[in-house]
Design a protein around this motif. Structure first.
Motif, mmCIF file in Angstrom:
data_model
loop_
_atom_site.group_PDB
_atom_site.id
_atom_site.type_symbol
_atom_site.label_atom_id
_atom_site.label_comp_id
_atom_site.label_asym_id
_atom_site.label_seq_id
_atom_site.Cartn_x
_atom_site.Cartn_y
_atom_site.Cartn_z
ATOM 1 N N ILE A 1 -52.316 32.404 -46.386
ATOM 2 C CA ILE A 1 -53.077 31.673 -45.369
ATOM 3 C C ILE A 1 -53.568 30.389 -46.036
ATOM 4 C CG2 ILE A 1 -55.105 31.638 -43.863
ATOM 5 C CD1 ILE A 1 -54.954 34.689 -43.771
ATOM 6 N N GLU A 2 -53.010 29.262 -45.631
ATOM 7 C CA GLU A 2 -53.381 27.991 -46.240
ATOM 8 C C GLU A 2 -54.468 27.264 -45.456
ATOM 9 O OE1 GLU A 2 -49.726 25.875 -46.728
ATOM 10 O OE2 GLU A 2 -48.860 27.424 -48.042
ATOM 11 N N LYS A 3 -54.515 27.530 -44.158
ATOM 12 C CA LYS A 3 -55.554 26.940 -43.310
ATOM 13 C C LYS A 3 -56.041 27.973 -42.307
ATOM 14 C CE LYS A 3 -53.894 22.142 -43.338
ATOM 15 N NZ LYS A 3 -53.424 21.015 -42.484
ATOM 16 N N VAL A 4 -57.298 27.840 -41.897
ATOM 17 C CA VAL A 4 -57.854 28.633 -40.804
ATOM 18 C C VAL A 4 -58.446 27.658 -39.789
ATOM 19 C CG1 VAL A 4 -59.529 30.377 -40.100
ATOM 20 C CG2 VAL A 4 -58.400 30.578 -42.321
ATOM 21 N N LEU A 5 -57.994 27.761 -38.547
ATOM 22 C CA LEU A 5 -58.515 26.929 -37.472
ATOM 23 C C LEU A 5 -59.415 27.791 -36.588
ATOM 24 C CD1 LEU A 5 -55.358 24.844 -36.459
ATOM 25 C CD2 LEU A 5 -57.106 24.332 -38.172
ATOM 26 N N VAL A 6 -60.679 27.422 -36.506
ATOM 27 C CA VAL A 6 -61.680 28.155 -35.725
ATOM 28 C C VAL A 6 -62.030 27.303 -34.501
ATOM 29 C CG1 VAL A 6 -63.918 29.311 -35.777
ATOM 30 C CG2 VAL A 6 -62.599 29.062 -37.890
ATOM 31 N N SER A 7 -62.054 27.919 -33.321
ATOM 32 C CA SER A 7 -62.366 27.143 -32.120
ATOM 33 C C SER A 7 -63.077 27.990 -31.084
ATOM 34 C CB SER A 7 -61.089 26.535 -31.519
ATOM 35 O OG SER A 7 -60.177 27.554 -31.157
ATOM 36 N N GLN A 8 -63.800 27.311 -30.220
ATOM 37 C CA GLN A 8 -64.497 27.912 -29.089
ATOM 38 C C GLN A 8 -63.742 27.542 -27.818
ATOM 39 O OE1 GLN A 8 -67.799 29.595 -28.405
ATOM 40 N NE2 GLN A 8 -66.738 29.669 -26.438
ATOM 41 N N ALA A 9 -63.352 28.539 -27.035
ATOM 42 C CA ALA A 9 -62.579 28.289 -25.814
ATOM 43 C C ALA A 9 -63.354 27.431 -24.823
ATOM 44 C CB ALA A 9 -62.193 29.617 -25.168
ATOM 45 N N ASP A 10 -62.617 26.591 -24.096
ATOM 46 C CA ASP A 10 -63.160 25.756 -23.009
ATOM 47 C C ASP A 10 -64.174 24.733 -23.489
ATOM 48 O OD1 ASP A 10 -61.624 27.224 -21.142
ATOM 49 O OD2 ASP A 10 -63.180 28.764 -21.062
ATOM 50 N N THR A 11 -64.117 24.360 -24.767
ATOM 51 C CA THR A 11 -64.983 23.312 -25.308
ATOM 52 C C THR A 11 -64.172 22.517 -26.331
ATOM 53 O OG1 THR A 11 -65.824 24.504 -27.265
ATOM 54 C CG2 THR A 11 -66.962 24.903 -25.173
ATOM 55 N N LEU A 12 -64.776 21.481 -26.870
ATOM 56 C CA LEU A 12 -64.138 20.696 -27.937
ATOM 57 C C LEU A 12 -64.435 21.266 -29.322
ATOM 58 C CD1 LEU A 12 -64.894 17.081 -26.636
ATOM 59 C CD2 LEU A 12 -62.759 18.372 -26.423
ATOM 60 N N GLY A 13 -65.224 22.326 -29.371
ATOM 61 C CA GLY A 13 -65.659 22.864 -30.658
ATOM 62 C C GLY A 13 -64.513 23.433 -31.473
ATOM 63 N N ARG A 14 -64.332 22.928 -32.689
ATOM 64 C CA ARG A 14 -63.316 23.422 -33.599
ATOM 65 C C ARG A 14 -63.714 23.073 -35.028
ATOM 66 N NH1 ARG A 14 -60.093 20.102 -36.100
ATOM 67 N NH2 ARG A 14 -58.280 21.482 -36.162
ATOM 68 N N ALA A 15 -63.194 23.827 -35.976
ATOM 69 C CA ALA A 15 -63.395 23.533 -37.390
ATOM 70 C C ALA A 15 -62.150 23.977 -38.138
ATOM 71 C CB ALA A 15 -64.633 24.238 -37.934
ATOM 72 N N GLU A 16 -61.793 23.238 -39.161
ATOM 73 C CA GLU A 16 -60.609 23.552 -39.956
ATOM 74 C C GLU A 16 -61.019 23.817 -41.397
ATOM 75 O OE1 GLU A 16 -56.941 21.034 -41.778
ATOM 76 O OE2 GLU A 16 -57.025 21.090 -39.569
ATOM 77 N N LEU A 17 -60.644 24.982 -41.911
ATOM 78 C CA LEU A 17 -60.879 25.335 -43.310
ATOM 79 C C LEU A 17 -59.545 25.274 -44.026
ATOM 80 C CD1 LEU A 17 -63.167 28.477 -42.761
ATOM 81 C CD2 LEU A 17 -63.854 26.073 -42.960
ATOM 82 N N SER A 18 -59.533 24.648 -45.210
ATOM 83 C CA SER A 18 -58.282 24.415 -45.917
ATOM 84 C C SER A 18 -58.374 24.858 -47.366
ATOM 85 C CB SER A 18 -57.933 22.925 -45.860
ATOM 86 O OG SER A 18 -56.903 22.609 -46.767
ATOM 87 N N ALA A 19 -57.324 25.545 -47.835
ATOM 88 C CA ALA A 19 -57.275 25.954 -49.241
ATOM 89 C C ALA A 19 -57.219 24.740 -50.159
ATOM 90 C CB ALA A 19 -56.067 26.854 -49.476
ATOM 91 N N ALA A 20 -56.484 23.717 -49.750
ATOM 92 C CA ALA A 20 -56.351 22.531 -50.595
ATOM 93 C C ALA A 20 -57.696 21.867 -50.844
ATOM 94 C CB ALA A 20 -55.389 21.540 -49.930
ATOM 95 N N GLU A 21 -58.590 21.938 -49.851
ATOM 96 C CA GLU A 21 -59.880 21.275 -49.997
ATOM 97 C C GLU A 21 -60.750 21.928 -51.061
ATOM 98 O OE1 GLU A 21 -62.923 19.108 -46.980
ATOM 99 O OE2 GLU A 21 -62.412 21.169 -46.478
ATOM 100 N N ILE A 22 -60.558 23.225 -51.312
ATOM 101 C CA ILE A 22 -61.322 23.884 -52.380
ATOM 102 C C ILE A 22 -60.417 24.203 -53.573
ATOM 103 C CG2 ILE A 22 -63.118 24.779 -50.861
ATOM 104 C CD1 ILE A 22 -61.717 27.466 -50.888
ATOM 105 N N LYS A 23 -59.277 23.488 -53.626
ATOM 106 C CA LYS A 23 -58.380 23.509 -54.786
ATOM 107 C C LYS A 23 -57.848 24.905 -55.122
ATOM 108 C CE LYS A 23 -60.340 19.343 -56.875
ATOM 109 N NZ LYS A 23 -61.057 18.944 -55.652
ATOM 110 N N LEU A 24 -57.408 25.615 -54.080
ATOM 111 C CA LEU A 24 -56.770 26.921 -54.232
ATOM 112 C C LEU A 24 -55.388 26.883 -53.590
ATOM 113 C CD1 LEU A 24 -59.660 29.429 -53.378
ATOM 114 C CD2 LEU A 24 -58.732 28.908 -55.641
ATOM 115 N N PRO A 25 -54.466 27.710 -54.056
ATOM 116 C CA PRO A 25 -53.139 27.756 -53.421
ATOM 117 C C PRO A 25 -53.178 28.355 -52.021
ATOM 118 C CG PRO A 25 -53.321 29.458 -55.098
ATOM 119 C CD PRO A 25 -54.532 28.582 -55.239
#
Length: 388
Positions: free
Chosen positions: A75-99
């Protein structure tokens, strides 16, 4: 093992991944260890596990990670979102320097590997040996065991319960609290119409959260529903089930071409008032059983096992079950276990609140997380390493 001993220093009840990790660590440190596992074999278990990168490293250190056997999907990225809204957040392995943030594997493959490594290691192992009760005394714990020859007893300086909590009710000083969520988790395999690109999704819909975990070329779906709706979803045709999942993701994921068999099980939060008491310590699901929404249950249990092994490996054999030793372990695990349990439970409470005010408040929270890089990195690191 053909003959059970009458006494050991450390008895570990449960030979799953959590029990195996602590057993292998302690046996390598020279402790006298016996693993008692109720099952003789793993059997059929289609569950998928989302293990953090830190859990992979912990398993690898004791030979419980085998790329060929486990066939992990990163799992290189996790995309979190709330339905029927613009709310979203992206978590990335590269950003914390992990494979990778984590890896998805099959539970049965890891559990089978754990049993094989245990049997090949220096810890003694007894399969098909259920423990039916525990009597806690000042100098030792006495385990009641069901054997083919009839019931018998075994004493130990310390009993480690890694059995999922089956024996908690037999303990004098530990009480379990169960909080039913009135929810069922639907599990299914979905085949996407395009590559998942090693991206996992967490989607908070009005009728319950959904997670898509990349596994091989497919996704494993975990969809939380109230019991009545879960039965309705299980009865849908494959075409209609795929359509309902796709509707809740609103085009954020590729379409799906097929769905496998679907199963469901009830969800509850199980906690204890103390993880240690008079010659007994609880780890993994014996200590806490979490909602699967954040995928933290086994990761938390493996951190339990790692810290307990650290404590006991540095403890003289005659002190492994002493009050001071167990109090030190409990103190070291209190913050991580408490925060992760509270966080997982609060997600269910927070995202279960209906109404536009709550929905848009959650949306703003996700947008703030996505825009604040230090907060986003810190959150990703907590998901990988726990509360340190």
């Amino acid at each position: 093992m053909s003959t059970l001993p009458g006494h050991v220093d450390i008895a570990i009840v449960g030979g799953g991944p959590v029990g195996a990790l602590v057993a292998l660590r302690l046996a390598a440190a020279g402790h006298d260890v016996l693993v008692l596992e109720a099952k003789r074999d793993i059997g059929q278990d289609a569950r998928a596990l989302a293990l953090s990168h830190a859990s992979r490293e912990a398993l690898n250190r004791v030979g419980l990670w085998d790329e060929a056997r486990l066939a992990p999907t990163a799992i290189e990225k996790v995309l979190v979102s709330q339905a029927d809204t613009l709310g979203r957040a992206e978590l990335s392995a590269a950003e914390i320097k992990l494979p990778a943030l984590g890896y998805v594997i099959g539970y049965a493959a890891l559990a089978q590997l754990a049993l094989e490594r245990l049997q090949a290691g220096s810890a003694r192992v007894s399969l098909g040996t259920p423990v039916t009760g525990i009597r806690q005394l000042a100098r030792y714990a006495e385990l009641s065991i069901a054997t083919e020859a009839g019931p018998r007893q075994l004493t130990c300086r310390l009993a480690i319960l890694a059995d999922g909590g089956k024996l908690v009710d037999t303990l004098a000083g530990i009480r379990q609290t169960v909080k039913p969520y009135d929810q069922h988790a639907i599990i299914a395999t979905l085949t996407p119409s395009a590559s998942h690109r090693h991206i996992a999704y967490e989607r908070f819909a009005d009728d319950g959260p959904l997670a898509l975990l990349p596994r091989g070329d497919d996704y494993t779906l975990v969809w939380t529903q109230n019991p009545a709706d879960a039965q309705v979803r299980l009865a849908l045709s494959d075409h209609d089930f795929i359509a309902e999942v796709g509707q809740r993701f609103a085009g954020r994921v590729p379409g799906f071409t097929a769905v496998g068999p679907r199963v469901s099980f009830p969800l509850a939060l199980k906690t204890v008032n103390s993880v240690a008491d008079r010659r007994v310590v609880l780890i993994g699901n014996a200590a806490q059983t979490l909602h699967p929404v954040a995928g933290q249950g086994l990761n938390l249990g493996l951190r339990d096992a790692t810290v307990l092994a650290d404590v006991l490996a540095a403890t003289p054999r005659h002190d492994v079950g002493e009050t001071a030793t167990l109090a030190r372990y409990a103190r070291l695990r209190r913050r991580d276990a408490g925060l992760v349990t509270a966080f997982t439970d609060s997600l269910i409470t927070l995202f279960d609140k209906p109404g536009p005010l709550f929905k848009h408040g959650r949306s703003l929270g996700l947008l703030a997380l996505d825009q604040a890089a230090p907060l986003r990195r810190g959150f990703a690191e907590h998901m990988v390493y726990g509360a340190r």
